[in-house]
Design a protein around this motif. Structure first.
Motif, PDB file in Angstrom:
ATOM      1  N   PRO A   1      -0.254   2.877 -11.776  1.00  0.00           N
ATOM      2  CA  PRO A   1      -1.527   3.015 -11.066  1.00  0.00           C
ATOM      3  C   PRO A   1      -1.129   1.295 -10.508  1.00  0.00           C
ATOM      4  O   PRO A   1       0.006  -0.096 -11.096  1.00  0.00           O
ATOM      5  N   VAL A   2      -1.227   0.053  -9.237  1.00  0.00           N
ATOM      6  CA  VAL A   2      -0.623  -0.783  -9.322  1.00  0.00           C
ATOM      7  C   VAL A   2      -2.036  -1.467  -9.073  1.00  0.00           C
ATOM      8  O   VAL A   2      -3.279  -1.766  -8.877  1.00  0.00           O
ATOM      9  N   PRO A   3      -1.509  -2.996  -9.871  1.00  0.00           N
ATOM     10  CA  PRO A   3      -3.102  -3.630  -9.676  1.00  0.00           C
ATOM     11  C   PRO A   3      -2.777  -4.449  -8.289  1.00  0.00           C
ATOM     12  O   PRO A   3      -2.036  -5.377  -8.011  1.00  0.00           O
ATOM     13  N   LEU A   4      -3.948  -5.101  -7.615  1.00  0.00           N
ATOM     14  CA  LEU A   4      -4.225  -5.224  -5.900  1.00  0.00           C
ATOM     15  C   LEU A   4      -5.193  -6.030  -6.583  1.00  0.00           C
ATOM     16  O   LEU A   4      -6.079  -5.745  -6.967  1.00  0.00           O
TER      17      LEU A   4
ATOM     18  N   HIS B   1     -11.195   5.031   0.473  1.00  0.00           N
ATOM     19  CA  HIS B   1     -10.591   4.954  -0.623  1.00  0.00           C
ATOM     20  C   HIS B   1      -9.197   5.003  -0.591  1.00  0.00           C
ATOM     21  O   HIS B   1      -8.515   5.373  -1.911  1.00  0.00           O
ATOM     22  N   VAL B   2      -9.080   5.889   0.260  1.00  0.00           N
ATOM     23  CA  VAL B   2      -7.556   6.770  -0.400  1.00  0.00           C
ATOM     24  C   VAL B   2      -6.344   5.520   0.140  1.00  0.00           C
ATOM     25  O   VAL B   2      -5.327   5.371   0.020  1.00  0.00           O
ATOM     26  N   VAL B   3      -6.398   5.046   1.559  1.00  0.00           N
ATOM     27  CA  VAL B   3      -5.255   4.090   1.089  1.00  0.00           C
ATOM     28  C   VAL B   3      -6.269   2.783   0.485  1.00  0.00           C
ATOM     29  O   VAL B   3      -4.876   2.396   0.105  1.00  0.00           O
ATOM     30  N   LEU B   4      -6.907   2.493  -0.728  1.00  0.00           N
ATOM     31  CA  LEU B   4      -6.746   1.298  -1.656  1.00  0.00           C
ATOM     32  C   LEU B   4      -6.324   2.584  -2.879  1.00  0.00           C
ATOM     33  O   LEU B   4      -6.614   2.150  -4.362  1.00  0.00           O
ATOM     34  N   GLY B   5      -6.575   3.499  -2.856  1.00  0.00           N
ATOM     35  CA  GLY B   5      -6.376   4.385  -4.253  1.00  0.00           C
ATOM     36  C   GLY B   5      -7.304   4.678  -5.303  1.00  0.00           C
ATOM     37  O   GLY B   5      -6.662   4.244  -6.360  1.00  0.00           O
ATOM     38  N   THR B   6      -8.356   4.388  -4.572  1.00  0.00           N
ATOM     39  CA  THR B   6      -9.280   4.287  -5.894  1.00  0.00           C
ATOM     40  C   THR B   6     -10.313   5.685  -5.301  1.00  0.00           C
ATOM     41  O   THR B   6     -11.003   6.410  -4.663  1.00  0.00           O
ATOM     42  N   THR B   7     -11.919   4.968  -5.898  1.00  0.00           N
ATOM     43  CA  THR B   7     -12.909   6.732  -5.485  1.00  0.00           C
ATOM     44  C   THR B   7     -13.940   5.787  -4.351  1.00  0.00           C
ATOM     45  O   THR B   7     -14.163   4.510  -3.387  1.00  0.00           O
TER      46      THR B   7
ATOM     47  N   VAL C   1     -13.586 -12.206  -4.499  1.00  0.00           N
ATOM     48  CA  VAL C   1     -12.397 -11.792  -4.610  1.00  0.00           C
ATOM     49  C   VAL C   1     -12.659 -10.341  -5.372  1.00  0.00           C
ATOM     50  O   VAL C   1     -13.758 -10.400  -6.782  1.00  0.00           O
ATOM     51  N   GLU C   2     -12.187  -9.343  -5.288  1.00  0.00           N
ATOM     52  CA  GLU C   2     -12.221  -8.262  -6.144  1.00  0.00           C
ATOM     53  C   GLU C   2     -10.851  -7.609  -6.996  1.00  0.00           C
ATOM     54  O   GLU C   2      -9.927  -7.866  -6.268  1.00  0.00           O
ATOM     55  N   PHE C   3     -10.461  -6.808  -7.875  1.00  0.00           N
ATOM     56  CA  PHE C   3      -9.197  -6.862  -8.407  1.00  0.00           C
ATOM     57  C   PHE C   3      -9.648  -4.997  -8.714  1.00  0.00           C
ATOM     58  O   PHE C   3     -10.286  -4.338  -9.022  1.00  0.00           O
ATOM     59  N   LEU C   4      -8.293  -4.168  -8.183  1.00  0.00           N
ATOM     60  CA  LEU C   4      -8.454  -2.724  -7.892  1.00  0.00           C
ATOM     61  C   LEU C   4      -7.522  -2.085  -8.774  1.00  0.00           C
ATOM     62  O   LEU C   4      -6.131  -2.992  -8.271  1.00  0.00           O
ATOM     63  N   SER C   5      -6.993  -1.779  -9.706  1.00  0.00           N
ATOM     64  CA  SER C   5      -6.104  -0.702  -9.878  1.00  0.00           C
ATOM     65  C   SER C   5      -5.846   0.815  -9.779  1.00  0.00           C
ATOM     66  O   SER C   5      -6.955   1.679  -9.184  1.00  0.00           O
ATOM     67  N   ALA C   6      -5.432   0.788  -8.306  1.00  0.00           N
ATOM     68  CA  ALA C   6      -5.101   1.345  -6.931  1.00  0.00           C
ATOM     69  C   ALA C   6      -4.058   2.401  -7.591  1.00  0.00           C
ATOM     70  O   ALA C   6      -3.019   2.467  -8.038  1.00  0.00           O
TER      71      ALA C   6
ATOM     72  N   LEU D   1       0.256  -1.661   0.133  1.00  0.00           N
ATOM     73  CA  LEU D   1      -0.622  -0.581  -0.101  1.00  0.00           C
ATOM     74  C   LEU D   1       0.706   1.342   0.095  1.00  0.00           C
ATOM     75  O   LEU D   1       0.318   2.569  -0.367  1.00  0.00           O
ATOM     76  N   HIS D   2       2.081   1.120   0.142  1.00  0.00           N
ATOM     77  CA  HIS D   2       3.612   2.629  -0.282  1.00  0.00           C
ATOM     78  C   HIS D   2       2.932   2.966   0.885  1.00  0.00           C
ATOM     79  O   HIS D   2       2.995   4.219   0.418  1.00  0.00           O
ATOM     80  N   ARG D   3       2.737   2.519   2.510  1.00  0.00           N
ATOM     81  CA  ARG D   3       2.906   3.315   3.430  1.00  0.00           C
ATOM     82  C   ARG D   3       2.478   2.177   4.343  1.00  0.00           C
ATOM     83  O   ARG D   3       2.579   1.253   4.752  1.00  0.00           O
TER      84      ARG D   3
END
Length: 322
Positions: free
Chosen positions: A75-78, A39-45, A63-68, A26-28
Motif C-alpha cells: 500500500p502507498v501512504p498518501l 475510491h478506485v482512483v485512490l485505492g480505498t473504500t 488534511v487526511e492520511f490514506l493507505s492506498a 496514483l500509478h496511472r
C-alpha cells in the motif's frame, strides 16, 4: 522535486480532472483516471471517499492520511489536503514516501510536527472514548477483550507518532549522566503490557564497573522501548521467551549495549537499508524505530550498528558516550 497530484470530483464521487505527476503518485496516467470512481482512483473504500468528500466540501483545508492500494505491491501512504476549488471538491495528493526519501532535517522536522499535530488530537479522543468504555462493568467478556486490543493499538500508534516526531527533531539534546541498566529498565516499563502479554522477559547482563553514559533519557527511552518490543515480537508468540541485553565497557571510554534477536536474519542485499525509514526488511514494525534509534544516538554522541548471521540471528550494538 516533490511529486504531487491535484484531483477534483463530482458530487457522484467520480473524477472530473487530474493534474500533476499522476503516474508516480496514483500509478496511472491522467487520461485513465477521468470519470473513474474516486475510491478506485485512490485505492480505498467507498465509505472512506464519502468521508473525504464531506471534509473537502467544508473547505477548511483538512488534511487526511490514506493507505492506498494502487495495484501490485505494498500500500502507498498518501497525504491529502482537501479543499473546494471552482465549486468542485478537490484534493492535493502527495506520496508520503517522497517527503521522507532524502529529505533534509528541516523538511522532516516540519512534516513530523504537522503529522503529530494532525493525528494526536483524534487519537486522544479515541483513547478517551475507549478508556471510558472500559470502566463500564456491564460489558461482556468479549467486549472487554476488544477494548484491551483497542488500548494496545492506541499505545502502538502513540509510540509511532513519537518516533516520527523524534526522527525529524533537530533541537539539541539535554545530555545528563544515566546508568545504562536504568535506561533499559525504564524502556521496559514503557512496553510492559505488551511484554507481559507475549510472556517475554528482558534479561540484562551487565559487566562490573560500567560507567554512566551521557544521554537525553527522555528522547532515548521511547525509541529504545520500541526496539525492545520489535525484538520481542520476533519470538514465537505461543512460547514466549527472553530478550537478552548485554552491557559492557567499550573502546575509548564508551559503553556498549548489545540486543540479541535470534529470530531476526537479514539477507545481505537488504543490510544497507536496515536504518533507512520504512525500508527495513525486518518484520514487526521496525520500519522507523531503527532509523529513529540511530538518529537519536548519533545526536547524543553514540551510534548503533547491526550484525547478522544464521548462527546468532541479528545483534544490535548500541554505543554511548560517557
Amino acid at each position: 522535486m516533490l511529486q504531487a497530484v491535484q484531483i477534483s470530483w463530482s458530487p457522484h464521487l467520480r473524477l472530473t480532472r487530474a493534474a500533476g505527476d499522476c503516474e508516480t503518485v496514483l500509478h496511472r496516467p491522467a487520461s485513465e483516471l477521468n470519470e473513474r470512481p474516486l475510491h478506485v482512483v485512490l485505492g480505498t473504500t467507498p465509505e472512506k471517499v464519502r468521508h473525504l468528500d464531506a471534509l473537502a466540501r467544508e473547505d477548511r483545508r483538512a488534511v487526511e492520511f490514506l493507505s492506498a492500494s494502487l495495484g501490485s505491491g505494498d500500500p502507498v501512504p498518501l497525504r491529502l489536503t482537501l479543499i473546494m476549488e471552482e465549486g468542485e471538491a478537490t484534493a492535493v495528493v502527495v506520496d508520503l514516501r517522497t517527503l521522507l526519501e532524502g529529505a533534509p532535517p528541516v523538511q522532516l522536522s516540519g512534516l513530523a510536527s504537522q503529522l503529530s499535530h494532525e493525528l494526536r488530537n483524534p487519537l486522544s479522543s479515541v483513547k478517551m472514548a475507549v478508556q471510558t468504555l472500559a470502566r463500564n462493568t456491564g460489558l461482556s467478556e468479549r467486549d472487554q477483550r476488544r477494548l484491551t486490543i483497542a488500548n494496545r493499538e492506541i499505545r502502538t500508534l502513540e509510540r509511532m507518532l513519537w518516533q516520527l516526531s523524534e526522527y525529524g527533531r533537530g533541537t539539541s539534546p539535554n545530555l545528563e549522566q544515566h546508568a545504562p541498566r536504568s535506561l533499559i529498565q525504564e524502556a521496559m516499563a514503557m512496553v510492559a503490557p505488551e511484554l507481559t502479554e507475549r510472556r517475554v522477559e528482558v534479561r540484562v547482563d551487565e559487566a562490573p564497573d560500567v560507567p554512566k553514559v551521557r544521554v537525553d533519557a527522555g528522547r532515548l527511552r521511547p525509541v529504545l522501548a520500541q526496539v525492545l518490543l520489535n525484538v520481542a515480537m520476533g519470538l514465537p508468540s505461543s512460547e514466549g521467551g527472553n530478550v537478552d541485553v548485554a552491557i559492557r565497557p567499550g573502546p575509548e571510554g564508551r559503553v556498549v549495549m548489545e540486543l540479541k534477536e535470534p529470530a531476526g536474519l537479514l539477507p545481505e542485499e537488504h543490510r544497507d537499508s536496515l536504518f533507512k525509514p520504512y525500508e527495513c526488511h525486518l518484520a514487526r514494525g521496525a520500519g522507523l524505530s531503527l532509523a529513529a534509534l540511530r538518529r537519536v544516538l548519533q545526536h547524543q554522541g553514540g551510534d548503533v550498528s547491526a550484525e547478522t548471521s544464521p548462527e546468532t540471528g541479528t545483534v544490535f550494538t548500541l554505543t554511548f558516550a560517557t
